[in-house]
Scaffold this active site. Structure first.
Site, PDB file in Angstrom:
ATOM      1  N   ASP A 223       0.835  -1.214   0.000  1.00 29.69           N
ATOM      2  CA  ASP A 223       0.000   0.000   0.000  1.00 29.69           C
ATOM      3  C   ASP A 223       0.868   1.262   0.000  1.00 29.69           C
ATOM      4  OD1 ASP A 223       0.876  -0.036   2.608  1.00 29.69           O
ATOM      5  OD2 ASP A 223      -1.111  -0.014   3.525  1.00 29.69           O
ATOM      6  N   THR A 224       2.192   1.091   0.005  1.00 31.90           N
ATOM      7  CA  THR A 224       3.090   2.224  -0.263  1.00 31.90           C
ATOM      8  C   THR A 224       2.754   2.865  -1.606  1.00 31.90           C
ATOM      9  OG1 THR A 224       4.644   0.528  -1.002  1.00 31.90           O
ATOM     10  CG2 THR A 224       5.163   1.672   1.070  1.00 31.90           C
TER      11      THR A 224
ATOM     12  N   ASP B 195      -1.112  -6.426  -0.453  1.00 34.05           N
ATOM     13  CA  ASP B 195      -1.241  -5.777   0.861  1.00 34.05           C
ATOM     14  C   ASP B 195      -2.701  -5.417   1.137  1.00 34.05           C
ATOM     15  OD1 ASP B 195       0.272  -4.998   3.002  1.00 34.05           O
ATOM     16  OD2 ASP B 195       1.043  -3.168   2.077  1.00 34.05           O
TER      17      ASP B 195
ATOM     18  N   LYS C 126      -0.627  -9.735   2.738  1.00 37.04           N
ATOM     19  CA  LYS C 126       0.095  -9.173   3.888  1.00 37.04           C
ATOM     20  C   LYS C 126      -0.836  -8.238   4.657  1.00 37.04           C
ATOM     21  CE  LYS C 126       3.353  -5.796   3.618  1.00 37.04           C
ATOM     22  NZ  LYS C 126       2.777  -4.775   4.557  1.00 37.04           N
TER      23      LYS C 126
ATOM     24  N   GLU D 264      -0.835  -5.663   8.406  1.00 40.89           N
ATOM     25  CA  GLU D 264       0.007  -5.040   9.427  1.00 40.89           C
ATOM     26  C   GLU D 264      -0.468  -5.378  10.839  1.00 40.89           C
ATOM     27  OE1 GLU D 264       0.542  -0.820   8.869  1.00 40.89           O
ATOM     28  OE2 GLU D 264       1.176  -1.065   6.791  1.00 40.89           O
TER      29      GLU D 264
ATOM     30  N   GLU E 188       9.814  -3.945   9.975  1.00 40.86           N
ATOM     31  CA  GLU E 188      10.139  -2.616   9.439  1.00 40.86           C
ATOM     32  C   GLU E 188      10.724  -1.700  10.509  1.00 40.86           C
ATOM     33  OE1 GLU E 188       7.079  -0.906   6.993  1.00 40.86           O
ATOM     34  OE2 GLU E 188       8.074   1.051   6.895  1.00 40.86           O
TER      35      GLU E 188
END
Ligand code: KIV
Length: 262
Positions: free
Chosen positions: A43-44, A82, A110, A112, A174
């Site tokens: 999602d960057t 993501d 993925k 978070e 991260e």
């Protein structure tokens, strides 16, 4: 050959795992051709490609669009999709979101943080899951390194263990101290992929725009293997100049033999 979740677990301690993000078809094609075994459609994309201030502005539709483009460019590479902010708010919402990303072309998903009930539900429904701990941008107040105190380091170690125990097959770590990256990597049986987490993780991931030098800000833990922003500036300036002087398109006949080739 496309690697499976189990292939990545088998690779832990055998061979480091390189991972790059990608958001578009031609970039994914180049990454696959280079032999990178796993692509993250992160999602960057919201920050590095779409100009948003935060990854929180990314939607499931954005992710479907970019995963589809990356899949068309990299048909034989494992693609991680993501889950954007709030699309994993509870196990049922997360499963519906994950199914959409898998249908768009992802091989795994993925998410978070320590959402253990969500991870368990996805895995129970046959969705391979990649965890993400340390700095988690969707909920972080800043992009500063985390895990600096012994309490915070222990919180991250416990979260990493819990994510593995919930069924994740891989873990992104991260922006934590290198010693913490090492401790987590040694304590897990699943591979860890570091981004600003030191040299001892089982693999490393970079955002492709950071690696290409595309954009105007790159995190301190990233490396620029090229300077694509400078190339864009040079190309655009030359084009402007050549159109204004009417050199282009008159001069393209000089460049014989390059059309259609990389
Ligand atoms: O969204 C993303 O690209 C990521 C990487 C920074 C690991 O989560």
């Amino acid at each position: 050959m496309k690697l499976s979740a189990n292939d990545f677990i088998q690779r832990k301690g055998v061979k480091p795992i390189p991972m790059l993000t990608a958001y578009t078809c031609p970039v994914a094609r180049g990454i696959e051709e280079a032999g990178v075994p796993v692509i993250l459609v992160g999602d960057t994309v919201g920050m590095v490609e779409m100009g948003f201030e935060s990854t929180r502005d990314v939607t499931i539709e954005h992710m479907e669009y970019h995963i589809g483009a990356v899949r068309r460019g990299a048909k034989d590479t494992h693609i991680i999709g993501d889950l954007p902010y709030l699309t994993d708010a509870n196990p049922e919402i997360a499963l519906a979101s994950a199914k959409r990303l898998m249908a768009a072309g992802a091989d795994s998903i993925k998410l978070e943080g320590g959402k253990l009930d969500v991870i368990k539900h996805l895995v129970a429904n046959g969705i391979p899951v990649v965890g993400h701990t340390g700095l988690t941008p969707q909920t972080a107040e800043s992009f500063k390194k985390v895990g600096n105190t012994s309490e915070d380091a222990q919180r991250i170690i416990d979260e990493a263990q819990a994510i593995q125990d919930a069924g994740a097959f891989m873990l992104v770590i991260e922006h934590v101290p290198a010693t913490l990256g090492l401790t987590i990597t040694q304590s897990l049986r699943i591979p860890t992929i570091g981004i600003g987490a030191g040299p001892d993780c089982d693999g490393q991931v970079l955002v492709i725009n950071d690696a290409m030098g595309l954009g105007d800000y790159w995190p301190p833990f990233s490396k620029q293997y090229a300077h694509a922003s400078r190339t864009i500036l040079k190309v655009a300036r030359e084009f402007v100049s050549e159109v204004e002087t009417m050199e282009f398109p008159n001069n393209i006949l000089q460049f014989t033999g390059t059309a259609g080739k990389r």
